[in-house]
Design a protein around this motif. Structure first.
Motif, short mmCIF file in Angstrom:
data_model
loop_
_atom_site.label_atom_id
_atom_site.label_comp_id
_atom_site.label_asym_id
_atom_site.label_seq_id
_atom_site.Cartn_x
_atom_site.Cartn_y
_atom_site.Cartn_z
N GLU A 88 0.82 -1.22 0.00
CA GLU A 88 0.00 0.00 0.00
C GLU A 88 0.84 1.26 0.00
OE1 GLU A 88 -2.34 3.16 0.16
OE2 GLU A 88 -0.93 2.89 1.79
N HIS A 89 1.95 1.25 0.69
CA HIS A 89 2.77 2.47 0.74
C HIS A 89 3.16 2.93 -0.66
CE1 HIS A 89 3.93 2.13 5.28
NE2 HIS A 89 2.72 2.61 5.07
N ALA A 90 3.37 1.97 -1.55
CA ALA A 90 3.70 2.38 -2.93
C ALA A 90 2.46 2.97 -3.62
CB ALA A 90 4.22 1.19 -3.72
N LEU A 91 1.29 2.39 -3.37
CA LEU A 91 0.08 2.95 -4.00
C LEU A 91 -0.11 4.41 -3.58
CD1 LEU A 91 -2.50 0.04 -3.49
CD2 LEU A 91 -1.09 0.51 -5.50
N SER A 92 0.04 4.69 -2.28
CA SER A 92 -0.08 6.07 -1.80
C SER A 92 1.08 6.93 -2.30
CB SER A 92 -0.09 6.14 -0.28
OG SER A 92 -1.20 5.51 0.25
N GLY A 93 2.27 6.33 -2.35
CA GLY A 93 3.45 7.08 -2.80
C GLY A 93 3.32 7.51 -4.25
N TYR A 94 2.77 6.64 -5.09
CA TYR A 94 2.62 6.97 -6.52
C TYR A 94 1.36 7.78 -6.79
CZ TYR A 94 6.47 4.05 -8.29
OH TYR A 94 7.70 3.53 -8.59
N TYR A 95 0.27 7.46 -6.09
CA TYR A 95 -1.03 8.05 -6.46
C TYR A 95 -1.69 8.87 -5.35
CZ TYR A 95 -1.00 5.18 -10.70
OH TYR A 95 -0.70 4.63 -11.91
N ASP A 96 -1.05 9.00 -4.20
CA ASP A 96 -1.58 9.82 -3.11
C ASP A 96 -3.01 9.42 -2.71
OD1 ASP A 96 -1.25 11.69 -1.18
OD2 ASP A 96 -1.13 13.44 -2.50
N ILE A 97 -3.29 8.12 -2.69
CA ILE A 97 -4.64 7.67 -2.30
C ILE A 97 -4.74 7.57 -0.77
CG2 ILE A 97 -4.97 6.39 -4.45
CD1 ILE A 97 -4.57 3.80 -2.72
N THR A 98 -5.95 7.39 -0.27
CA THR A 98 -6.17 7.23 1.18
C THR A 98 -5.65 5.86 1.62
OG1 THR A 98 -8.07 8.69 1.07
CG2 THR A 98 -7.96 7.21 2.97
N HIS A 99 -4.76 5.88 2.60
CA HIS A 99 -4.07 4.66 3.05
C HIS A 99 -5.03 3.50 3.35
CE1 HIS A 99 -1.18 2.23 5.27
NE2 HIS A 99 -1.87 2.37 6.39
N GLY A 100 -6.07 3.77 4.14
CA GLY A 100 -6.98 2.69 4.55
C GLY A 100 -7.74 2.10 3.37
N GLU A 101 -8.06 2.92 2.39
CA GLU A 101 -8.75 2.40 1.20
C GLU A 101 -7.80 1.49 0.41
OE1 GLU A 101 -10.41 5.75 -0.94
OE2 GLU A 101 -12.10 5.90 0.46
N GLY A 102 -6.57 1.91 0.25
CA GLY A 102 -5.59 1.07 -0.45
C GLY A 102 -5.45 -0.28 0.24
N LEU A 103 -5.41 -0.26 1.56
CA LEU A 103 -5.26 -1.51 2.31
C LEU A 103 -6.47 -2.42 2.14
CD1 LEU A 103 -3.77 -0.24 5.68
CD2 LEU A 103 -2.61 -1.67 3.99
N ALA A 104 -7.67 -1.81 2.18
CA ALA A 104 -8.89 -2.62 2.05
C ALA A 104 -8.92 -3.32 0.69
CB ALA A 104 -10.13 -1.74 2.22
N ILE A 105 -8.44 -2.62 -0.33
CA ILE A 105 -8.43 -3.22 -1.68
C ILE A 105 -7.41 -4.36 -1.76
CG2 ILE A 105 -7.94 -2.75 -4.12
CD1 ILE A 105 -8.92 0.19 -3.56
N ILE A 106 -6.23 -4.11 -1.19
CA ILE A 106 -5.15 -5.11 -1.30
C ILE A 106 -5.41 -6.35 -0.43
CG2 ILE A 106 -2.69 -5.51 -0.69
CD1 ILE A 106 -3.09 -3.86 -3.23
N THR A 107 -5.95 -6.15 0.78
CA THR A 107 -5.99 -7.24 1.77
C THR A 107 -6.64 -8.54 1.25
OG1 THR A 107 -5.99 -5.61 3.54
CG2 THR A 107 -6.66 -7.84 4.15
#
Ligand code: NZQ
Ligand code: ZN
Length: 387
Positions: free
Chosen positions: A269-288
């Motif tokens: 997730e840190h890369a998703l937020s790092g590249y696209y500045d998305i909301t951390h918790g949303e990125g995690l929910a998608i990945i988990t």
């Protein structure tokens, strides 16, 4: 059971009106204060005015405008400059995890003569830090009870988790009423973040009965109370229990004596937020759930079975593989139920940079040592499945 060496030196002051103790706590540390906050939510809820009133005898310098996924430039650099110029004795962070994480990086940078990135990137070990006090306004990260902060550097797409025992807050004030105004989106994202913190600790090779029970209770508490907060944002009981469950997320207490899992979903997730500045918790929910599907095998089956039966009450008489699959489906369904967009495309991430991100994660996050080791190919497959 694994060895451990544990200490959390942070004082937690929890409940209605606890910030009345702010002058007493701050006064014992120093009078020259750097007040850090975000984009203005603390002004809307009257907290800014109350803090200024309580600290009327203190010298206050302000650093406003800290963004979600806090940025090294300008926020950390600006904060370090303000601390040095004003000889700041204590940082007061008022806001969510982003404000607090940024404050932690500032605290270390202010006591260092070189480029603060040397510290965040672990090139140099900090020797000292300005003490931090915080008033939390969003239940999610657990930053209020841990010694980590996550800082983004836009030009290199880096989002780095920086930890140092010097960065534990001295005192965290937790008044659940200040979370009444958190939006449905951020409430759900906070829940997903906190649930993932527990999942990252639960799915490991060696755990104890005690920790498993603690994690399962934490997950159930977060689901029940988040549903209640979404239904009635001013439900004090639900906001309070959610806040405390989140606070325990990242300071190790859910997994003392467990083997390390490598926190794979966070690495991704840190890369998703790092590249696209998305909301951390949303990125995690998608990945988990996609990560869960990817690692489900004969080796990991028992963990999923226990998780499914104890967290989602799945019928224990079903075949084990069916229980495991239902557990993953239930995880996905819960995140969807609380309103989280469950595809990367829905948060603005297409396939264009998947390969680049998978490479970045494989090089920077050490996931070859995770509970189930992940190669660049595995990471790419998880990302593609999340589209
Ligand atoms: O900027 P303001 O105006 O304050 O608005 C914020 C922001 O837009 C708003 N908000 C906060 N409190 C509010 C409120 N809105 C209404 N009422 C309130 N009471 O919410 C938005 C998001 O805030 P943010 O601080 O970004 O959220 P969160 O607490 O979820 O922090 C996320 C950051 O923490 C990092 C994440 O990666 C991300 O950068 N993490 C930190 C960790 C740690 N230190 O231990 C662990 C986590 O895994 C995570 O990585
Ligand atoms: Zn997190």
């Amino acid at each position: 059971m694994q060895n451990f060496d544990y200490m959390t030196p942070t004082r937690l002051v929890f409940g209605e009106n606890v910030i009345e103790k702010l002058p007493e706590v701050m006064g014992a540390i120093g009078r020259r204060v750097l007040l850090t906050y975000g984009g203005g939510s603390i002004k809307k809820i009257g907290l800014y005015d109350r803090v200024k009133e309580l600290l009327k005898d203190f010298e206050i310098t302000e650093l406003p405008g800290i963004q979600p996924n806090p940025k090294y430039d300008p926020s950390v650099l600006e904060g370090v400059r303000l601390c040095k110029e004003n000889d700041i004795e204590v940082i007061l962070s008022v806001g969510g995890g982003s404000v607090l994480d940024c404050s932690k990086a500032i605290a270390a940078g202010a006591k260092y003569d070189g480029d603060p990135w040397d510290l965040i990137s672990y090139k140099v070990k900090a020797q000292a830090a300005v003490p931090i006090v915080d008033i939390l306004t969003l239940a999610a990260t657990g930053s209020e009870y841990d010694c980590g902060g996550v800082i983004s550097r836009t030009e290199t797409n880096d989002k780095i988790g920086y930890m140092d025992p010097l960065l534990f807050p001295v005192c965290s004030f937790l008044d659940p009423r200040y979370t009444f105004t958190v939006s449905k989106k951020q409430t759900a994202a906070g829940c997903a973040d906190a649930m993932n913190h527990i999942i990252e600790q639960y799915f490991c090779e060696d755990s104890t009965l005690l920790n498993d029970g603690f994690c399962e209770a934490g997950l159930k508490s977060l689901m029940v109370n988040t549903r209640a907060c979404l239904k009635n944002p001013e439900d004090y009981r639900a906001r309070a229990e959610m806040m405390f469950a989140c606070t325990l997320g990242c300071n190790g207490i859910y997994s003392l004596g467990n083997s390390d899992s490598g926190w794979p979903c966070h690495g991704i997730e840190h890369a998703l937020s790092g590249y696209y500045d998305i909301t951390h918790g949303e990125g995690l929910a998608i990945i988990t759930p996609r990560w869960m599907e990817h690692i489900l095998s004969e080796r990991t089956l028992e963990r999923f079975v226990k998780y499914g039966i104890n967290v989602f009450n799945i019928d224990p008489s079903l075949p084990k593989m069916e229980i495991a699959r239902k557990a993953i489906e239930s995880t996905y369904a819960f995140f969807e139920e609380i309103g989280i967009p469950m595809h990367l495309r829905q948060v603005g991430i297409g396939e264009e940079r998947i390969g680049e991100m998978a490479h970045h994660i494989a090089v920077n996050e050490g996931l070859e040592n995770a509970y189930v080791p992940l190669t660049e190919k595995d990471i790419r497959e998880i990302l593609v499945a999340s589209l």
